[in-house]
Write a protein that holds these residues in place. Structure first.
Motif: not given
Length: 156
Positions: A17-19, A124-131, A141-146
């Motif tokens: 998942a991380l990869s 672009a980073l925000r878009e990629a994370l939202a997708e 993982l996205v929640r954790t990154l935030e």
């Protein structure tokens, strides 16, 4: 422990998942930075790392430190530096106290391009994370990154 043990399986799934998240983000950033600014993700990262250098004690990075920061081998980093230098975005000069040392600084043109590219990178980073957050495998993982906070004065 066997290869099918639950802990190993969870770890392997987490790594996959991380990869996947990393690959999706990097591809999204690459497309945006190339389209808007003619920069690759690696070029942007190198300019960003070098722009954070400063004069004074420990202010300039050795090539190995730069390579570690952009996650490339020293030879690949040197080739990347050369490409950006050829484009007028970087300049190299000898260390004034150790003639064997070579410093690399971002030129004025490089700093200007980097400042123009930063909002593109951020968007672009925000878009990629939202997708990615829409994918149930990646959403945790996205929640954790935030929630990750880098201490002040630490290069990210």
């Amino acid at each position: 422990m066997t290869a099918t043990a639950p802990a190993l399986t969870a770890l392997a799934h987490g790594w996959c998942a991380l990869s996947l998240l990393h690959d999706r983000i990097e591809a999204h950033l690459e497309r945006a930075l190339q389209a808007e600014h003619g920069l690759s993700v690696r070029e942007y990262s190198l300019l960003d790392v070098l722009s954070r250098q400063h004069d004074g004690e420990g202010g300039h990075l050795q090539m190995k430190q730069v390579a570690d920061a952009v996650v490339l081998s020293q030879s690949a980093t040197t080739r990347l530096v050369t490409r950006l230098e050829d484009r007028g975005l970087l300049m190299r000069y000898l260390c004034p106290t150790d003639r064997r040392g070579i410093y690399t600084n971002v030129s004025d043109a490089g700093l200007e391009l980097l400042e123009e590219a930063r909002p593109t990178n951020e968007t672009a980073l925000r878009e990629a994370l939202a997708e990615a957050a829409e994918d149930p495998r990646l959403e945790p993982l996205v929640r954790t990154l935030e929630t990750v906070r880098v201490p002040a004065g630490t290069a990210a």
